[in-house]
Design a protein around this motif. Structure first.
Motif, PDB file in Angstrom:
ATOM      1  N   UNK A 105       0.809  -1.212  -0.021  1.00 23.08           N
ATOM      2  CA  UNK A 105       0.177  -0.063   0.130  1.00 23.08           C
ATOM      3  C   UNK A 105       0.857   1.424   0.040  1.00 23.08           C
ATOM      4  N   UNK A 106       2.046   1.213   0.857  1.00 25.02           N
ATOM      5  CA  UNK A 106       2.683   2.348   0.756  1.00 25.02           C
ATOM      6  C   UNK A 106       3.558   2.598  -0.398  1.00 25.02           C
ATOM      7  N   UNK A 107       3.897   1.539  -1.324  1.00 23.79           N
ATOM      8  CA  UNK A 107       4.410   1.642  -2.404  1.00 23.79           C
ATOM      9  C   UNK A 107       3.619   2.221  -3.632  1.00 23.79           C
ATOM     10  N   UNK A 108       2.397   1.840  -3.417  1.00 22.57           N
ATOM     11  CA  UNK A 108       1.357   2.294  -4.329  1.00 22.57           C
ATOM     12  C   UNK A 108       1.087   3.724  -4.111  1.00 22.57           C
ATOM     13  N   UNK A 109       1.112   4.286  -2.960  1.00 22.41           N
ATOM     14  CA  UNK A 109       0.831   5.431  -2.489  1.00 22.41           C
ATOM     15  C   UNK A 109       2.103   6.425  -2.896  1.00 22.41           C
ATOM     16  N   UNK A 110       3.335   5.895  -2.463  1.00 20.11           N
ATOM     17  CA  UNK A 110       4.485   6.643  -3.154  1.00 20.11           C
ATOM     18  C   UNK A 110       4.650   6.687  -4.426  1.00 20.11           C
ATOM     19  N   UNK A 111       4.431   5.725  -5.426  1.00 18.72           N
ATOM     20  CA  UNK A 111       4.409   5.604  -6.773  1.00 18.72           C
ATOM     21  C   UNK A 111       3.377   6.560  -7.342  1.00 18.72           C
ATOM     22  N   UNK A 112       2.110   6.547  -7.122  1.00 16.80           N
ATOM     23  CA  UNK A 112       1.016   7.481  -7.369  1.00 16.80           C
ATOM     24  C   UNK A 112       1.567   9.019  -7.129  1.00 16.80           C
ATOM     25  N   UNK A 113       1.924   9.165  -5.815  1.00 16.35           N
ATOM     26  CA  UNK A 113       1.973  10.799  -5.472  1.00 16.35           C
ATOM     27  C   UNK A 113       3.250  11.054  -6.322  1.00 16.35           C
ATOM     28  N   UNK A 114       4.327  10.318  -6.365  1.00 11.80           N
ATOM     29  CA  UNK A 114       5.533  10.690  -6.878  1.00 11.80           C
ATOM     30  C   UNK A 114       5.286  10.884  -8.653  1.00 11.80           C
ATOM     31  N   UNK A 115       4.490  10.202  -9.327  1.00 13.03           N
ATOM     32  CA  UNK A 115       4.089  10.257 -10.698  1.00 13.03           C
ATOM     33  C   UNK A 115       3.699  11.804 -10.867  1.00 13.03           C
ATOM     34  N   UNK A 116       2.445  12.177  -9.847  1.00 14.24           N
ATOM     35  CA  UNK A 116       1.876  13.403  -9.764  1.00 14.24           C
ATOM     36  C   UNK A 116       3.002  14.396  -9.584  1.00 14.24           C
ATOM     37  N   UNK A 132       5.836  15.329  -0.177  1.00 12.73           N
ATOM     38  CA  UNK A 132       4.752  14.637  -0.550  1.00 12.73           C
ATOM     39  C   UNK A 132       5.129  13.048  -0.274  1.00 12.73           C
ATOM     40  N   UNK A 133       6.221  12.706  -0.242  1.00 15.48           N
ATOM     41  CA  UNK A 133       6.625  11.115   0.097  1.00 15.48           C
ATOM     42  C   UNK A 133       6.380  11.067   1.490  1.00 15.48           C
ATOM     43  N   UNK A 134       6.778  12.095   2.387  1.00 18.55           N
ATOM     44  CA  UNK A 134       6.805  11.798   3.747  1.00 18.55           C
ATOM     45  C   UNK A 134       5.405  11.833   4.247  1.00 18.55           C
ATOM     46  N   UNK A 135       4.458  12.500   3.543  1.00 15.15           N
ATOM     47  CA  UNK A 135       2.997  12.486   4.041  1.00 15.15           C
ATOM     48  C   UNK A 135       2.359  11.281   3.347  1.00 15.15           C
ATOM     49  N   UNK A 136       2.864  10.797   2.387  1.00 21.73           N
ATOM     50  CA  UNK A 136       2.467   9.593   1.577  1.00 21.73           C
ATOM     51  C   UNK A 136       2.570   8.577   2.646  1.00 21.73           C
ATOM     52  N   UNK A 137       3.769   8.329   3.064  1.00 24.95           N
ATOM     53  CA  UNK A 137       3.989   7.193   3.984  1.00 24.95           C
ATOM     54  C   UNK A 137       3.412   7.453   5.424  1.00 24.95           C
ATOM     55  N   UNK A 138       3.534   8.419   5.856  1.00 25.07           N
ATOM     56  CA  UNK A 138       3.027   8.567   7.300  1.00 25.07           C
ATOM     57  C   UNK A 138       1.629   8.552   7.322  1.00 25.07           C
ATOM     58  N   UNK A 139       0.766   9.009   6.074  1.00 24.07           N
ATOM     59  CA  UNK A 139      -0.587   8.586   5.967  1.00 24.07           C
ATOM     60  C   UNK A 139      -0.939   7.112   6.069  1.00 24.07           C
TER      61      UNK A 139
END
Length: 185
Positions: free
Chosen positions: A62-73, A111-118
């Motif tokens: 889930x974290x990798x999915x969120x990190x991937x999506x957020x970093x693409x944006x 973005x990455x920090x808040x993605x992972x933290x969330x």
């Protein structure tokens, strides 16, 4: 609205980069900011995959999915908007010799920090305050180091949280099915 955002940036970059400046924070922020980098966040997410039980491995996916999506944006916005970094535009900033080749908006570290933290906070609520606090310090460090405007950081916070909520509430079943299919879960 544009004037409000410009004033917001001016007030908070002066506060964080100027008035807060001291030798301890110079060293601390310079080192702490790396906790928001792609390598650190990816290592944390992958360690969940390697070291955890089924639920922790799912958290890692889930974290990798969120990190991937957020970093693409993030990368699309950086390239599309092309906002120069504050140390290249503003005078009288406390700088640290950091020379970045990409653009400023939004903050990828934040973005990455808040993605992972969330994602961690949604899955392990007892550590929510700690991980959000650490993510916030990463965001503040980006302004302290003069590599981002405060609005870059706020946008990164919203983007990281937003992508994590989408992944957690809309895409988690798909991520779980993929994890089962490839034998991780």
């Amino acid at each position: 609205m544009k004037n409000f955002l410009k004033r917001f940036d001016e007030i908070f970059i002066d506060l964080i980069n100027g008035k807060m400046s001291n030798r301890f924070l110079d060293k601390f922020m310079y080192r702490f900011t790396d906790l928001g980098g792609a390598i650190f966040n990816s290592v944390i997410a992958c360690s969940f995959l390697l070291l955890g039980d089924r639920s922790i491995r799912l958290l890692g996916l889930e974290a990798l999915g969120s990190l991937g999506l957020s970093q693409l944006i993030v990368q699309a916005l950086k390239r599309g908007l092309g906002r120069e970094r504050p140390y290249k535009i503003l005078e009288n900033l406390h700088t640290f010799g950091i020379n970045m080749k990409d653009y400023s908006f939004p903050s990828g570290h934040t973005t990455a920090s808040f993605s992972l933290a969330t994602i961690i906070g949604l899955n392990i609520p007892r550590v929510w305050i700690l991980v959000v606090f650490l993510a916030l310090i990463v965001g503040i460090s980006r302004v302290y180091l003069a590599v981002h405007y405060p609005t870059d950081v706020v946008a990164g916070m919203m983007l990281g949280i937003g992508c994590s909520l989408i992944v957690h509430f809309q895409l988690l079943k798909i991520i779980e099915d993929i994890g089962i299919f490839i034998g991780i879960i």
